[in-house]
Write a protein that holds these residues in place. Structure first.
Motif, short mmCIF file in Angstrom:
data_model
loop_
_atom_site.label_atom_id
_atom_site.label_comp_id
_atom_site.label_asym_id
_atom_site.label_seq_id
_atom_site.Cartn_x
_atom_site.Cartn_y
_atom_site.Cartn_z
N ASP A 178 -17.14 41.62 55.87
CA ASP A 178 -15.69 41.54 56.12
C ASP A 178 -15.06 42.68 55.33
OD1 ASP A 178 -12.95 40.74 55.47
OD2 ASP A 178 -13.45 38.66 55.97
N HIS B 201 -6.13 50.15 51.22
CA HIS B 201 -7.01 49.76 52.32
C HIS B 201 -8.11 50.78 52.56
CE1 HIS B 201 -3.38 47.32 53.41
NE2 HIS B 201 -4.34 46.43 53.28
N GLY C 182 -4.89 40.60 58.70
CA GLY C 182 -3.82 39.64 58.39
C GLY C 182 -2.76 39.76 59.47
N GLN D 66 -8.21 39.90 44.01
CA GLN D 66 -8.38 38.63 44.72
C GLN D 66 -9.59 37.84 44.22
OE1 GLN D 66 -7.80 38.54 48.96
NE2 GLN D 66 -6.35 40.24 48.93
N HIS E 10 -11.10 41.37 59.31
CA HIS E 10 -10.34 40.11 59.25
C HIS E 10 -8.86 40.43 58.99
CE1 HIS E 10 -10.12 35.74 58.46
NE2 HIS E 10 -9.31 36.03 57.47
N ASP F 272 -9.72 31.22 55.40
CA ASP F 272 -11.01 31.75 54.98
C ASP F 272 -12.12 30.69 55.08
OD1 ASP F 272 -11.18 34.46 54.60
OD2 ASP F 272 -10.22 34.41 52.64
N PHE G 184 -11.60 34.38 45.73
CA PHE G 184 -12.98 34.35 46.23
C PHE G 184 -13.87 33.43 45.39
CE2 PHE G 184 -11.46 38.00 48.63
CZ PHE G 184 -11.89 37.60 49.89
N GLU H 210 -6.57 36.57 61.18
CA GLU H 210 -6.18 35.22 60.75
C GLU H 210 -5.68 34.37 61.92
OE1 GLU H 210 -3.36 35.67 57.57
OE2 GLU H 210 -4.79 36.75 56.29
N TYR I 293 -3.95 31.04 53.34
CA TYR I 293 -4.99 32.07 53.35
C TYR I 293 -6.36 31.41 53.07
CZ TYR I 293 -6.91 36.63 51.67
OH TYR I 293 -7.63 37.78 51.46
N TYR J 70 -17.60 40.18 51.30
CA TYR J 70 -16.16 40.44 51.40
C TYR J 70 -15.84 41.66 50.56
CZ TYR J 70 -15.76 35.67 53.18
OH TYR J 70 -15.88 34.53 53.92
N SER K 280 -9.69 44.86 56.73
CA SER K 280 -8.87 43.65 56.76
C SER K 280 -7.44 43.81 56.24
CB SER K 280 -9.58 42.53 55.98
OG SER K 280 -10.91 42.39 56.43
N PRO K 281 -6.70 44.80 56.75
CA PRO K 281 -5.33 44.96 56.26
C PRO K 281 -4.40 43.91 56.86
CG PRO K 281 -5.72 46.46 58.07
CD PRO K 281 -7.02 45.77 57.81
N ASN K 282 -3.25 43.77 56.23
CA ASN K 282 -2.22 42.95 56.84
C ASN K 282 -1.48 43.85 57.82
OD1 ASN K 282 -2.90 40.76 55.26
ND2 ASN K 282 -1.60 41.46 53.59
N VAL L 254 -13.24 43.39 49.14
CA VAL L 254 -11.81 43.14 48.88
C VAL L 254 -11.50 43.45 47.41
CG1 VAL L 254 -9.94 41.43 49.04
CG2 VAL L 254 -11.87 41.25 50.61
N1 ARG Z 1 -5.59 40.75 54.46
C1 ARG Z 1 -5.98 40.68 53.08
C2 ARG Z 1 -5.18 41.70 52.27
O1 ARG Z 1 -4.78 42.73 52.79
C3 ARG Z 1 -7.43 40.91 52.87
C4 ARG Z 1 -8.35 40.00 53.64
C5 ARG Z 1 -9.75 40.04 53.14
N2 ARG Z 1 -10.64 39.20 53.89
C6 ARG Z 1 -10.67 37.88 53.82
N3 ARG Z 1 -11.49 37.23 54.61
N4 ARG Z 1 -9.92 37.21 52.98
O2 ARG Z 1 -4.98 41.48 51.10
#
Ligand code: ARG
Length: 647
Positions: free
Chosen positions: A119, A133, A161, A409, A159, A385, A413, A332, A381, A403, A122-124, A405
């Protein structure tokens, strides 16, 4: 094909008879830093001897006698306090050369395949993508390539957002502030503007609300400091307390000045001021739009359906520039219909309980719970997940989930892994491949002059533009045509940005620096790309027929120390990749390539290639050049970086 592995294999049965912890002894068998100690060194006799009470040199000698090394090593010496220095037989190395020359994998063996979901990126969406990112995209893409190359069955999943609170903000912004013209011309830019505007106005009101209290705190702390300074308190205690208060004061002052800046930005602009006055409740109203979207409101759903494709197109643009693509893009929103069931199941199994109106999973070693449903009924969130883990196991048969990331975070996790394990996914290996922050010269998160986090796309364009200047400066004779210059600039620019990111230990923060990144000398993509181009230049100049050359692999001779060191390096490619996999660290691959380029450079200084008069030596050296270029090209490809043949 790995010399290191072969040596370790020979020592394994011997070590097994001496210790229970064979692995740590094996890890003490390494390639030597200095050729005068042979090609490899085993330093494990000393600690083992200490435990068993035998003299270390005697133990080392016993190990050597029992390891059956005759067909592999030319010399095996016990040196100093009990080091074992091993020099490989040239005919054994020649046999390796024949194998790797004929192998497009350069002798790197496949591992036992696992089903891995990675994974990353995975940007928003609907917010402009930023340099943060970049790290996930670049590190994730490299790990995906390496794991796949090693033989794993890998699924990359972006993944995104695409269901978060930013949509409520955009919907609110669209309904209140949209510039129709701008929206039809450049929808994503306009949506980004709306997002920033709503954010700014919300922040403004929050600042107005919080300012008085914060000012009071600032005054209080100043008073406390003043009192303490004049108090009769014991000097040492006083110093300590003052230090603590001053650091608190620093934090408060910083928060206050941030707040004032936010206020000032709006107060000093009559347009913004007007908007702010007209929308004092903007934050709550934007949240309401998100809630409406989530509960199936038709208007908001229609807007979401309209916005999303535009956002995805903008993302794809960046991915195209980066040369990154995904097997799946399951964001998501994809999991929304599964969330209620996740919460129900967790509750049924007694894992989730109601606390202050919210449904939470409590971990033993974490004070904050994992909230899977908020008191207003909203899923989080975390819920998404968890649904994602279930889906990846059931649909893809995932055995390993990675992941990639941001470190920030980590708590999420940790709670996710803990909950997943107790929920029934204990045999799935879940890892947070965390990474640090990209910093500017001021050592704060990298920002542009305007104060925005740098847009990723313009950053990539700038990299290519700067690389173009580097390419032109390095080609004073004008031997590259314009198209070639452009494509080389692309490889150097994008490669430079990627490499600069990958060559740091992923957990560290690093300072973004254009000059370092594009330097022709040093630990950069450019340096490695030049080494590769130089080798290809040798082939062009000598009009070398590579297919013919490769059919003469038995000609490899390793008389000169630099030839030997270069060949041993190439031969250790698989060892480097094994470490990348074990530690999920792309910098182990950049380090390997940098070392390879360095060893090539030494070799090329020491050993003439085209000018060599002895035909068989010349062929041997050309073979080494070819293996080096192939290693650099393949290694760079695994980093996601192109290797032009000419630059
Ligand atoms: N969208 C989240 C962000 O930009 C990161 C997601 C990472 N992946 C996950 N499965 N939580 O902070």
């Amino acid at each position: 094909m790995s010399a290191l592995q072969e040596i370790r294999d020979r020592f394994t049965p011997v070590l097994a008879s001496l210790t229970d912890d064979v692995a740590s002894s094996l890890s003490m068998i390494r390639s030597s830093q200095d050729p005068k100690f042979g090609d490899f060194q085993a330093n494990c006799a000393m600690p083992l001897a200490k435990k068993s009470g035998v003299a270390p040199r005697d133990l080392a000698q016993q190990m050597v006698d029992r390891a059956e090394l005759d067909d592999l090593c030319e010399t095996v010496e016990v040196a100093g306090p009990g080091f074992i220095n091993l020099k490989l037989r040239t005919d054994w190395l020649q046999q390796c050369a024949r194998e790797i020359v004929a192998d497009e994998r350069l002798g790197v063996q496949r591992v036992e395949p696992k089903k891995i979901v990675i994974d990353y990126s995975s940007p928003n969406v609907a917010k402009p993508m930023h340099v943060g990112h970049l790290r996930s995209s670049v590190i994730g893409n490299c790990l995906e390539s390496v794991l796949r190359f090693l033989g794993h069955d890998v699924i990359s999943d972006n993944h995104i957002g695409d269901w978060g609170t930013q949509f409520g903000m955009i919907i609110f912004g669209y309904q209140n502030f949209v510039d129709e013209n701008a929206y039809s011309n450049e929808p994503v830019a306009e949506l980004a503007r709306l997002y920033r505007l709503v954010n700014q106005l919300s922040d403004y009101h929050e600042a107005c609300r919080k300012q008085p209290a914060l000012e009071e705190q600032v005054e209080n702390i100043a008073e406390q400091i003043e009192n303490l300074e004049h108090s009769e308190e014991d000097l040492k205690k006083k110093k300590k307390a003052l230090k603590k208060l001053r650091s608190e004061q620093g934090g408060l002052n910083e928060a206050l000045s941030g707040m004032l800046l936010k206020r000032d930005a709006v107060d000093s602009d009559t347009e913004l001021q007007k908007l702010a006055t007209g929308h004092s409740d903007i934050a709550r109203l934007a949240r309401l739009e998100t809630a409406k979207l989530h509960s199936g409101d038709e208007t908001n759903r229609a807007l979401w359906d309209e916005f999303l494709p535009a956002c995805m197109k903008a993302l794809d643009h960046v991915y195209e520039k980066l040369g990154v693509s995904f097997d799946k893009t399951l964001g998501e929103s994809f999991y929304q219909s599964m969330l209620a069931d996740v919460v129900a199941d967790l509750t049924k199994k007694g894992l989730a309980i109601c606390s202050d109106g919210a449904i939470c999973v409590f971990a033993e070693d974490n004070a904050a719970p994992f909230i899977v449903q908020k008191s207003d009924g909203a899923f989080t969130y975390a819920t998404t997940d968890l649904a994602t883990i279930r889906y990846r196991v059931e649909e893809f048969g995932a055995q390993i989930m990675l992941y990639v990331v941001d470190t920030r975070q980590s708590e999420h996790f940790n709670l996710l892994m803990d909950t997943a394990r107790r929920w029934g996914y204990a045999d799935v290996e879940i890892q947070h491949v965390n990474f640090g922050t990209v910093l500017g010269d001021d050592r704060r998160p990298f920002k542009t002059r305007s104060g925005d986090t740098v847009g990723l796309e313009s950053l990539l364009d700038e990299a290519v533009a700067r690389a173009y200047d580097v390419v032109v400066a390095n080609d004073p004779a004008g031997s590259l045509d314009e198209d070639t210059r452009k494509s080389v600039a692309e490889a150097v620019g994008i490669g430079g940005i990627k490499y600069a990111d990958l060559h740091h230990n992923r957990e560290s923060d690093y300072v973004f620096n254009w000059d370092k990144m594009l330097a022709k000398n040093g630990d950069t993509a450019t340096y490695i790309q030049y080494a590769n181009a130089r080798i290809n230049g040798i082939f062009r100049k000598g009009e070398i027929d590579l297919a013919k050359l490769r059919s003469e692999a038995e000609s490899l001779q390793l008389e000169h120390a630099s030839e030997r060191r270069l060949f041993l390096q190439v031969l250790s490619f698989g060892d480097a990749l094994a470490v990348v996999q074990r530690e999920m660290r792309p910098n182990m691959l950049t380090q390997f390539l940098f070392d390879t380029a360095n060893r090539f450079s030494t070799f090329y200084q020491d050993c003439p290639v085209l000018k060599e008069e002895d035909d068989s030596v010349r062929t041997s050296r050309l073979l080494l050049c070819d293996l080096t270029a192939r290693t650099l090209t393949l290694g760079l490809a695994l980093l996601g970086i192109d290797a032009p043949k000419q630059m």
